[in-house]
Write an enzyme that holds these catalytic residues in place. Structure first.
Site, PDB file in Angstrom:
ATOM      1  N   SER A  89       0.725  -1.319  -0.136  1.00  0.00           N
ATOM      2  CA  SER A  89      -0.131  -0.126  -0.110  1.00  0.00           C
ATOM      3  C   SER A  89       1.164   1.168  -0.131  1.00  0.00           C
ATOM      4  CB  SER A  89      -0.748  -0.397   1.147  1.00  0.00           C
ATOM      5  OG  SER A  89      -0.289   0.262   2.216  1.00  0.00           O
ATOM      6  N   ASN A  90       1.873   1.423   0.702  1.00  0.00           N
ATOM      7  CA  ASN A  90       2.721   2.036   0.489  1.00  0.00           C
ATOM      8  C   ASN A  90       3.614   2.617  -0.810  1.00  0.00           C
ATOM      9  OD1 ASN A  90       3.171   3.936   3.239  1.00  0.00           O
ATOM     10  ND2 ASN A  90       3.310   2.283   3.984  1.00  0.00           N
ATOM     11  N   LEU A 166      11.369  -6.673   4.245  1.00  0.00           N
ATOM     12  CA  LEU A 166      11.409  -7.353   5.578  1.00  0.00           C
ATOM     13  C   LEU A 166      12.859  -7.850   5.278  1.00  0.00           C
ATOM     14  CD1 LEU A 166       8.036  -9.128   6.396  1.00  0.00           C
ATOM     15  CD2 LEU A 166       8.856  -6.685   6.933  1.00  0.00           C
ATOM     16  N   LEU A 168      16.878  -7.437   5.151  1.00  0.00           N
ATOM     17  CA  LEU A 168      17.983  -6.736   5.953  1.00  0.00           C
ATOM     18  C   LEU A 168      19.150  -6.422   4.244  1.00  0.00           C
ATOM     19  CD1 LEU A 168      20.175  -5.412   8.057  1.00  0.00           C
ATOM     20  CD2 LEU A 168      21.583  -7.094   7.720  1.00  0.00           C
ATOM     21  N   HIS A 185       8.794   3.351   8.797  1.00  0.00           N
ATOM     22  CA  HIS A 185       9.058   1.628   9.952  1.00  0.00           C
ATOM     23  C   HIS A 185       7.032   2.450  11.018  1.00  0.00           C
ATOM     24  CE1 HIS A 185       9.910  -0.837  12.939  1.00  0.00           C
ATOM     25  NE2 HIS A 185       9.071   0.554  13.882  1.00  0.00           N
ATOM     26  N   ASP A 226      16.762  -0.618  11.469  1.00  0.00           N
ATOM     27  CA  ASP A 226      16.221   0.503  11.777  1.00  0.00           C
ATOM     28  C   ASP A 226      16.610   1.595  12.766  1.00  0.00           C
ATOM     29  OD1 ASP A 226      13.192  -1.579  12.845  1.00  0.00           O
ATOM     30  OD2 ASP A 226      13.614  -0.331  10.946  1.00  0.00           O
ATOM     31  N   GLU A 255       0.905   6.956   7.525  1.00  0.00           N
ATOM     32  CA  GLU A 255       2.563   6.152   7.117  1.00  0.00           C
ATOM     33  C   GLU A 255       2.528   6.617   4.952  1.00  0.00           C
ATOM     34  OE1 GLU A 255       3.472   2.392   6.791  1.00  0.00           O
ATOM     35  OE2 GLU A 255       2.875   2.283   8.514  1.00  0.00           O
TER      36      GLU A 255
HETATM   37  N1  LIG Z   1      20.499  -2.366   6.369  1.00  0.00           N
HETATM   38  C1  LIG Z   1      18.709  -2.453   6.368  1.00  0.00           C
HETATM   39  N2  LIG Z   1      17.636  -3.183   5.745  1.00  0.00           N
HETATM   40  C2  LIG Z   1      16.526  -2.708   6.051  1.00  0.00           C
HETATM   41  C3  LIG Z   1      16.143  -1.969   7.354  1.00  0.00           C
HETATM   42  C4  LIG Z   1      17.487  -0.800   7.796  1.00  0.00           C
HETATM   43  O1  LIG Z   1      16.962   0.120   8.414  1.00  0.00           O
HETATM   44  N3  LIG Z   1      18.433  -1.261   7.108  1.00  0.00           N
HETATM   45  N4  LIG Z   1      15.127  -1.806   7.879  1.00  0.00           N
HETATM   46  C5  LIG Z   1      14.476  -3.171   7.331  1.00  0.00           C
HETATM   47  C6  LIG Z   1      12.893  -2.721   7.898  1.00  0.00           C
HETATM   48  N5  LIG Z   1      12.491  -3.162   8.785  1.00  0.00           N
HETATM   49  C7  LIG Z   1      11.275  -2.167   9.353  1.00  0.00           C
HETATM   50  O2  LIG Z   1      11.687  -0.975   9.244  1.00  0.00           O
HETATM   51  C8  LIG Z   1      12.334  -4.663   9.296  1.00  0.00           C
HETATM   52  C9  LIG Z   1      12.332  -5.303   9.034  1.00  0.00           C
HETATM   53  C10 LIG Z   1      12.098  -6.932   9.297  1.00  0.00           C
HETATM   54  C11 LIG Z   1      13.246  -6.964  10.246  1.00  0.00           C
HETATM   55  C12 LIG Z   1      12.915  -8.290  10.252  1.00  0.00           C
HETATM   56  O3  LIG Z   1      13.850  -8.474  11.920  1.00  0.00           O
HETATM   57  N6  LIG Z   1      12.855  -9.857   9.709  1.00  0.00           N
HETATM   58  C13 LIG Z   1      13.030 -10.833   9.939  1.00  0.00           C
HETATM   59  C14 LIG Z   1      12.990 -11.580   9.215  1.00  0.00           C
HETATM   60  C15 LIG Z   1      11.461 -11.664   7.989  1.00  0.00           C
HETATM   61  C16 LIG Z   1      11.062 -12.381   7.631  1.00  0.00           C
HETATM   62  O4  LIG Z   1      12.438 -12.707   6.612  1.00  0.00           O
HETATM   63  O5  LIG Z   1       9.977 -12.135   7.001  1.00  0.00           O
HETATM   64  C17 LIG Z   1      14.796 -11.028  10.430  1.00  0.00           C
HETATM   65  O6  LIG Z   1      15.528 -10.176   9.794  1.00  0.00           O
HETATM   66  O7  LIG Z   1      14.564 -11.388  11.201  1.00  0.00           O
HETATM   67  C18 LIG Z   1      13.434  -6.012  11.217  1.00  0.00           C
HETATM   68  C19 LIG Z   1      12.599  -4.311  10.217  1.00  0.00           C
HETATM   69  C20 LIG Z   1      14.439  -3.231   5.929  1.00  0.00           C
HETATM   70  N7  LIG Z   1      15.615  -3.853   6.016  1.00  0.00           N
HETATM   71  N1  GAR Z   2      10.157  -2.406  10.207  1.00  0.00           N
HETATM   72  C1  GAR Z   2       8.994  -3.121   8.736  1.00  0.00           C
HETATM   73  C2  GAR Z   2       7.530  -2.850   8.707  1.00  0.00           C
HETATM   74  O1  GAR Z   2       6.371  -3.658   9.779  1.00  0.00           O
HETATM   75  N2  GAR Z   2       6.879  -2.608   8.151  1.00  0.00           N
HETATM   76  C3  GAR Z   2       5.862  -1.893   8.228  1.00  0.00           C
HETATM   77  O2  GAR Z   2       5.030  -2.957   7.104  1.00  0.00           O
HETATM   78  C4  GAR Z   2       4.042  -2.130   6.662  1.00  0.00           C
HETATM   79  C5  GAR Z   2       3.863  -2.634   4.917  1.00  0.00           C
HETATM   80  O3  GAR Z   2       2.636  -2.215   4.636  1.00  0.00           O
HETATM   81  P1  GAR Z   2       2.419  -1.834   3.093  1.00  0.00           P
HETATM   82  O4  GAR Z   2       3.400  -3.537   2.117  1.00  0.00           O
HETATM   83  O5  GAR Z   2       0.657  -2.237   2.407  1.00  0.00           O
HETATM   84  O6  GAR Z   2       3.109  -0.815   1.666  1.00  0.00           O
HETATM   85  C6  GAR Z   2       3.774  -0.772   6.509  1.00  0.00           C
HETATM   86  O7  GAR Z   2       2.925  -0.492   8.200  1.00  0.00           O
HETATM   87  C7  GAR Z   2       5.584  -0.061   7.020  1.00  0.00           C
HETATM   88  O8  GAR Z   2       5.258   0.399   8.002  1.00  0.00           O
END
Ligand SMILES: Nc1nc2c(c(=O)[nH]1)N[C@@H](CN(C=O)c1ccc(C(=O)N[C@@H](CCC(=O)O)C(=O)O)cc1)CN2
Ligand code: GAR
Length: 291
Positions: A89-90, A166, A168, A185, A226, A255
Protein backbone atom coordinates in the site's frame (compact mmCIF):
# COMPACT_ATOMS: atom_id res chain seq x y z
CA UNK A 1 27.63 -17.52 -23.26
CA UNK A 2 23.91 -17.19 -23.59
CA UNK A 3 22.42 -13.90 -24.60
CA UNK A 4 18.79 -12.97 -24.61
CA UNK A 5 17.02 -10.02 -26.16
CA UNK A 6 13.39 -9.38 -25.55
CA UNK A 7 10.78 -6.75 -26.04
CA UNK A 8 8.58 -5.68 -23.22
CA UNK A 9 5.44 -7.60 -22.54
CA UNK A 10 2.58 -7.15 -20.13
CA UNK A 11 3.92 -7.86 -16.66
CA UNK A 12 5.11 -11.40 -16.18
CA UNK A 13 6.23 -12.76 -12.90
CA UNK A 14 7.68 -16.12 -11.87
CA UNK A 15 4.70 -18.25 -10.95
CA UNK A 16 2.22 -15.71 -12.30
CA UNK A 17 -1.15 -17.23 -13.08
CA UNK A 18 -1.47 -16.91 -16.85
CA UNK A 19 1.68 -15.43 -18.41
CA UNK A 20 0.64 -14.15 -21.83
CA UNK A 21 4.15 -14.91 -23.09
CA UNK A 22 6.89 -16.53 -21.06
CA UNK A 23 9.93 -14.33 -20.80
CA UNK A 24 12.99 -16.52 -21.41
CA UNK A 25 15.06 -17.18 -18.33
CA UNK A 26 17.58 -14.40 -18.46
CA UNK A 27 21.18 -14.47 -17.34
CA UNK A 28 23.09 -11.45 -16.14
CA UNK A 29 26.33 -10.62 -17.86
CA UNK A 30 28.98 -10.32 -15.12
CA UNK A 31 30.45 -7.49 -17.18
CA UNK A 32 27.20 -5.55 -16.97
CA UNK A 33 24.19 -5.15 -19.15
CA UNK A 34 23.16 -3.22 -22.23
CA UNK A 35 20.05 -1.15 -21.94
CA UNK A 36 18.28 0.39 -24.87
CA UNK A 37 14.97 2.19 -24.75
CA UNK A 38 12.52 2.68 -27.60
CA UNK A 39 9.69 5.19 -27.47
CA UNK A 40 7.64 3.18 -25.05
CA UNK A 41 9.59 0.03 -24.44
CA UNK A 42 12.75 -0.94 -22.63
CA UNK A 43 14.78 -3.85 -23.96
CA UNK A 44 17.44 -5.49 -21.86
CA UNK A 45 20.27 -7.60 -23.24
CA UNK A 46 21.78 -9.97 -20.73
CA UNK A 47 24.61 -12.44 -21.06
CA UNK A 48 26.00 -14.42 -18.22
CA UNK A 49 27.75 -17.62 -17.46
CA UNK A 50 26.92 -17.06 -13.81
CA UNK A 51 23.71 -16.10 -12.15
CA UNK A 52 20.50 -17.06 -13.81
CA UNK A 53 17.34 -15.25 -12.89
CA UNK A 54 14.07 -14.05 -14.34
CA UNK A 55 13.73 -10.42 -15.33
CA UNK A 56 10.15 -9.25 -15.34
CA UNK A 57 9.66 -6.69 -18.03
CA UNK A 58 6.70 -4.55 -18.87
CA UNK A 59 6.00 -1.42 -20.82
CA UNK A 60 7.93 1.46 -19.35
CA UNK A 61 5.07 3.83 -20.16
CA UNK A 62 3.38 2.72 -16.92
CA UNK A 63 5.94 4.63 -14.95
CA UNK A 64 5.53 8.00 -16.63
CA UNK A 65 3.41 10.80 -15.24
CA UNK A 66 -0.16 11.10 -16.46
CA UNK A 67 0.70 14.15 -18.51
CA UNK A 68 3.19 11.99 -20.37
CA UNK A 69 5.75 14.71 -19.79
CA UNK A 70 8.91 12.82 -19.05
CA UNK A 71 10.73 15.66 -17.27
CA UNK A 72 9.67 18.61 -15.21
CA UNK A 73 10.87 21.86 -16.86
CA UNK A 74 12.50 22.87 -13.58
CA UNK A 75 14.43 19.67 -12.95
CA UNK A 76 14.69 16.14 -14.36
CA UNK A 77 12.38 13.57 -12.80
CA UNK A 78 14.19 11.35 -10.33
CA UNK A 79 14.39 7.60 -10.94
CA UNK A 80 13.10 5.60 -7.98
CA UNK A 81 13.31 1.94 -6.99
CA UNK A 82 10.84 0.61 -4.42
CA UNK A 83 11.46 -2.50 -2.30
CA UNK A 84 8.44 -4.44 -0.99
CA UNK A 85 7.66 -7.78 0.69
CA UNK A 86 3.92 -7.51 1.26
CA UNK A 87 0.68 -5.83 0.25
CA UNK A 88 2.45 -2.74 -1.04
CA UNK A 89 0.00 0.00 0.00
CA UNK A 90 2.88 2.43 0.61
CA UNK A 91 4.30 1.52 -2.81
CA UNK A 92 0.90 2.10 -4.44
CA UNK A 93 0.54 5.41 -2.65
CA UNK A 94 3.96 6.61 -3.84
CA UNK A 95 3.33 5.32 -7.37
CA UNK A 96 0.02 7.18 -7.56
CA UNK A 97 1.81 10.36 -6.43
CA UNK A 98 4.39 9.98 -9.23
CA UNK A 99 1.67 9.46 -11.84
CA UNK A 100 -0.41 12.38 -10.57
CA UNK A 101 2.74 14.53 -10.56
CA UNK A 102 3.05 15.59 -6.89
CA UNK A 103 6.26 13.54 -6.76
CA UNK A 104 8.84 14.70 -9.33
CA UNK A 105 9.97 11.16 -10.00
CA UNK A 106 9.14 7.80 -11.54
CA UNK A 107 9.21 4.30 -10.11
CA UNK A 108 11.45 2.56 -12.66
CA UNK A 109 12.05 -0.69 -10.80
CA UNK A 110 10.41 -2.82 -8.11
CA UNK A 111 12.54 -5.14 -5.95
CA UNK A 112 10.98 -7.89 -3.86
CA UNK A 113 11.86 -11.09 -2.05
CA UNK A 114 8.28 -12.33 -2.55
CA UNK A 115 7.34 -12.25 -6.27
CA UNK A 116 3.73 -13.24 -5.52
CA UNK A 117 3.08 -10.44 -3.01
CA UNK A 118 0.56 -7.66 -3.54
CA UNK A 119 3.24 -5.09 -4.25
CA UNK A 120 4.69 -7.26 -7.03
CA UNK A 121 1.22 -7.64 -8.52
CA UNK A 122 0.79 -3.86 -8.58
CA UNK A 123 4.10 -3.55 -10.45
CA UNK A 124 3.02 -6.14 -13.02
CA UNK A 125 -0.35 -4.47 -13.46
CA UNK A 126 1.26 -1.08 -14.11
CA UNK A 127 4.22 -1.88 -16.31
CA UNK A 128 6.97 -1.55 -13.72
CA UNK A 129 9.90 -3.99 -14.15
CA UNK A 130 10.52 -6.28 -11.19
CA UNK A 131 13.58 -8.12 -9.89
CA UNK A 132 13.98 -10.54 -7.01
CA UNK A 133 16.35 -9.91 -4.12
CA UNK A 134 17.62 -11.80 -2.25
CA UNK A 135 17.70 -15.22 -3.81
CA UNK A 136 15.10 -17.49 -2.24
CA UNK A 137 16.83 -20.42 -0.49
CA UNK A 138 14.63 -22.89 -2.33
CA UNK A 139 15.07 -21.27 -5.73
CA UNK A 140 17.81 -20.27 -8.15
CA UNK A 141 15.91 -17.03 -8.90
CA UNK A 142 17.13 -13.75 -7.54
CA UNK A 143 20.13 -11.48 -7.51
CA UNK A 144 23.30 -11.35 -5.46
CA UNK A 145 24.08 -8.06 -3.70
CA UNK A 146 26.54 -7.02 -6.43
CA UNK A 147 24.07 -7.94 -9.18
CA UNK A 148 21.41 -5.90 -7.39
CA UNK A 149 23.67 -2.83 -7.38
CA UNK A 150 24.50 -3.36 -11.08
CA UNK A 151 20.83 -3.65 -11.98
CA UNK A 152 19.88 -0.51 -10.04
CA UNK A 153 22.68 1.41 -11.76
CA UNK A 154 21.62 0.18 -15.20
CA UNK A 155 18.07 1.42 -14.54
CA UNK A 156 19.52 4.79 -13.52
CA UNK A 157 18.02 4.52 -10.05
CA UNK A 158 18.84 7.57 -7.91
CA UNK A 159 16.83 6.86 -4.76
CA UNK A 160 15.68 3.65 -3.10
CA UNK A 161 12.48 3.47 -1.05
CA UNK A 162 11.86 0.53 1.30
CA UNK A 163 8.11 0.04 1.79
CA UNK A 164 7.31 -2.97 3.93
CA UNK A 165 10.50 -4.74 2.81
CA UNK A 166 11.50 -7.36 5.36
CA UNK A 167 15.07 -8.33 4.45
CA UNK A 168 18.30 -6.67 5.54
CA UNK A 169 19.70 -4.29 2.91
CA UNK A 170 23.29 -5.39 2.26
CA UNK A 171 26.32 -3.23 2.92
CA UNK A 172 27.11 -3.21 -0.82
CA UNK A 173 23.89 -1.31 -1.47
CA UNK A 174 24.27 1.01 1.52
CA UNK A 175 27.73 2.00 0.26
CA UNK A 176 26.58 2.38 -3.35
CA UNK A 177 23.68 4.69 -2.37
CA UNK A 178 24.84 6.94 0.49
CA UNK A 179 22.09 9.13 1.98
CA UNK A 180 19.80 7.81 -0.78
CA UNK A 181 17.84 4.95 0.82
CA UNK A 182 14.70 5.62 2.87
CA UNK A 183 12.59 3.26 4.95
CA UNK A 184 9.24 3.63 6.64
CA UNK A 185 8.70 2.03 10.03
CA UNK A 186 5.34 1.81 11.87
CA UNK A 187 6.44 3.16 15.25
CA UNK A 188 8.12 6.24 16.72
CA UNK A 189 11.74 5.12 16.45
CA UNK A 190 13.96 4.47 18.25
CA UNK A 191 11.16 2.82 20.22
CA UNK A 192 9.89 -0.55 18.99
CA UNK A 193 12.44 -0.97 16.22
CA UNK A 194 15.17 -3.42 15.27
CA UNK A 195 15.32 -7.13 14.44
CA UNK A 196 11.99 -8.83 15.02
CA UNK A 197 10.01 -5.58 14.93
CA UNK A 198 7.94 -5.65 11.74
CA UNK A 199 4.29 -5.68 10.74
CA UNK A 200 1.74 -6.45 13.45
CA UNK A 201 4.53 -7.45 15.85
CA UNK A 202 5.33 -3.74 16.22
CA UNK A 203 1.76 -2.74 17.09
CA UNK A 204 1.33 -5.68 19.45
CA UNK A 205 4.44 -4.60 21.37
CA UNK A 206 3.29 -0.95 21.47
CA UNK A 207 -0.10 -1.86 22.95
CA UNK A 208 1.42 -4.30 25.44
CA UNK A 209 3.85 -1.62 26.62
CA UNK A 210 1.04 0.75 27.61
CA UNK A 211 2.42 3.50 25.39
CA UNK A 212 -0.21 6.19 24.78
CA UNK A 213 1.28 7.28 21.49
CA UNK A 214 2.69 5.49 18.50
CA UNK A 215 3.17 6.64 14.93
CA UNK A 216 5.26 6.35 11.79
CA UNK A 217 8.92 7.10 11.14
CA UNK A 218 10.75 7.75 7.88
CA UNK A 219 14.50 7.24 8.23
CA UNK A 220 17.59 6.88 6.11
CA UNK A 221 18.86 3.31 5.99
CA UNK A 222 22.19 2.19 7.42
CA UNK A 223 23.70 -1.27 7.93
CA UNK A 224 21.42 -2.20 10.82
CA UNK A 225 17.62 -2.45 11.16
CA UNK A 226 15.98 0.90 12.02
CA UNK A 227 19.09 2.71 13.32
CA UNK A 228 19.52 5.17 10.44
CA UNK A 229 19.01 8.94 10.74
CA UNK A 230 15.36 9.92 11.32
CA UNK A 231 13.93 12.25 8.66
CA UNK A 232 10.26 12.58 9.59
CA UNK A 233 7.67 11.28 12.04
CA UNK A 234 3.93 11.42 12.62
CA UNK A 235 2.24 10.71 15.95
CA UNK A 236 -0.81 8.44 16.26
CA UNK A 237 -2.67 8.07 19.58
CA UNK A 238 -3.02 4.56 21.04
CA UNK A 239 -6.60 4.00 22.22
CA UNK A 240 -7.46 2.19 25.44
CA UNK A 241 -9.32 -0.56 23.55
CA UNK A 242 -7.01 -0.70 20.58
CA UNK A 243 -6.19 -3.98 18.88
CA UNK A 244 -2.94 -4.38 16.89
CA UNK A 245 -4.99 -4.47 13.67
CA UNK A 246 -6.90 -1.27 14.42
CA UNK A 247 -3.77 0.58 15.50
CA UNK A 248 -1.97 -0.70 12.39
CA UNK A 249 -4.73 0.68 10.19
CA UNK A 250 -4.52 4.17 11.68
CA UNK A 251 -0.73 4.20 11.54
CA UNK A 252 -0.74 2.96 7.92
CA UNK A 253 -3.03 5.82 6.90
CA UNK A 254 -0.52 8.30 8.32
CA UNK A 255 2.36 6.41 6.69
CA UNK A 256 0.93 6.97 3.23
CA UNK A 257 0.78 10.73 3.74
CA UNK A 258 4.16 10.96 5.49
CA UNK A 259 6.04 8.87 2.91
CA UNK A 260 4.58 10.77 -0.02
CA UNK A 261 5.61 14.09 1.54
CA UNK A 262 9.12 12.77 2.26
CA UNK A 263 9.54 11.48 -1.32
CA UNK A 264 8.27 14.80 -2.71
CA UNK A 265 11.01 16.55 -0.72
CA UNK A 266 13.61 13.97 -1.75
CA UNK A 267 12.83 14.41 -5.46
CA UNK A 268 12.81 18.20 -5.21
CA UNK A 269 16.17 18.39 -3.44
CA UNK A 270 14.55 19.78 -0.29
CA UNK A 271 16.47 17.61 2.17
CA UNK A 272 19.44 19.19 3.94
CA UNK A 273 21.76 17.78 6.58
CA UNK A 274 22.35 19.62 9.85
CA UNK A 275 25.94 19.87 11.12
CA UNK A 276 25.22 17.13 13.68
CA UNK A 277 24.10 14.77 10.90
CA UNK A 278 20.34 15.13 11.34
CA UNK A 279 18.46 15.36 8.00
CA UNK A 280 15.82 18.09 7.69
CA UNK A 281 13.01 18.70 5.20
CA UNK A 282 12.80 22.24 3.83
CA UNK A 283 9.24 23.52 3.51
CA UNK A 284 7.91 23.72 -0.04
CA UNK A 285 6.07 26.96 0.80
CA UNK A 286 8.57 28.72 3.06
CA UNK A 287 12.27 28.08 2.22
CA UNK A 288 13.28 29.40 5.62
CA UNK A 289 11.23 26.74 7.42
CA UNK A 290 12.67 23.30 8.17
CA UNK A 291 11.21 20.31 10.04
N1 LIG B 1 20.19 -2.40 6.35
C1 LIG B 1 18.87 -2.22 6.63
N2 LIG B 1 17.96 -3.04 6.05
C2 LIG B 1 16.64 -2.86 6.31
C3 LIG B 1 16.21 -1.84 7.20
C4 LIG B 1 17.21 -0.99 7.80
O1 LIG B 1 16.88 -0.05 8.57
N3 LIG B 1 18.51 -1.22 7.49
N4 LIG B 1 14.86 -1.69 7.50
C5 LIG B 1 14.04 -2.88 7.23
C6 LIG B 1 12.58 -2.67 7.47
N5 LIG B 1 12.29 -3.03 8.87
C7 LIG B 1 11.80 -2.06 9.70
O2 LIG B 1 11.47 -0.93 9.30
C8 LIG B 1 12.50 -4.33 9.34
C9 LIG B 1 12.22 -5.40 8.50
C10 LIG B 1 12.42 -6.70 8.95
C11 LIG B 1 12.91 -6.95 10.24
C12 LIG B 1 13.15 -8.36 10.69
O3 LIG B 1 13.34 -8.61 11.85
N6 LIG B 1 13.17 -9.28 9.70
C13 LIG B 1 13.31 -10.72 10.01
C14 LIG B 1 12.96 -11.56 8.78
C15 LIG B 1 11.48 -11.36 8.42
C16 LIG B 1 11.09 -12.22 7.22
O4 LIG B 1 11.98 -12.59 6.43
O5 LIG B 1 9.86 -12.46 7.08
C17 LIG B 1 14.75 -11.03 10.40
O6 LIG B 1 15.69 -10.38 9.89
O7 LIG B 1 14.88 -12.00 11.16
C18 LIG B 1 13.16 -5.90 11.08
C19 LIG B 1 12.95 -4.59 10.66
C20 LIG B 1 14.29 -3.43 5.85
N7 LIG B 1 15.73 -3.65 5.69
N1 GAR C 1 9.75 -2.86 10.04
C1 GAR C 1 9.20 -2.81 8.72
C2 GAR C 1 7.69 -2.72 8.80
O1 GAR C 1 7.08 -3.26 9.71
N2 GAR C 1 7.13 -2.04 7.81
C3 GAR C 1 5.70 -1.85 7.79
O2 GAR C 1 5.10 -2.86 7.00
C4 GAR C 1 3.86 -2.31 6.51
C5 GAR C 1 3.85 -2.55 5.02
O3 GAR C 1 2.59 -2.21 4.53
P1 GAR C 1 2.40 -2.05 2.94
O4 GAR C 1 3.04 -3.26 2.31
O5 GAR C 1 0.91 -2.01 2.77
O6 GAR C 1 3.08 -0.77 2.53
C6 GAR C 1 3.85 -0.81 6.84
O7 GAR C 1 3.07 -0.56 7.99
C7 GAR C 1 5.30 -0.53 7.15
O8 GAR C 1 5.49 0.54 8.06
Amino acid sequence: MESARMGLAPGLCPGSAQPSRRIPLLRLNPRGVGLSRTACEVELHYQSSRASWKMLKCKSSGSQSEGGQEEDDASPRKKLAVFVSGGGSNFRSIHVATVRGSVNGDVVLLVTDKPDCGGAQHARDHGIPLVIYPKAKSSSEGLSPDELVTTLREFGVEFILLAGYLKLIPTELIQAYPRSILNIHPSLLPAFGGKGFYGLRVHTAVIASGARYSGATIHFVDEHYDTGRILAQRVVPVLADDTPERLAGRVLSEEHKLYTQAVEALCEGRISWRDDGVPLIQSRDDPDEYS
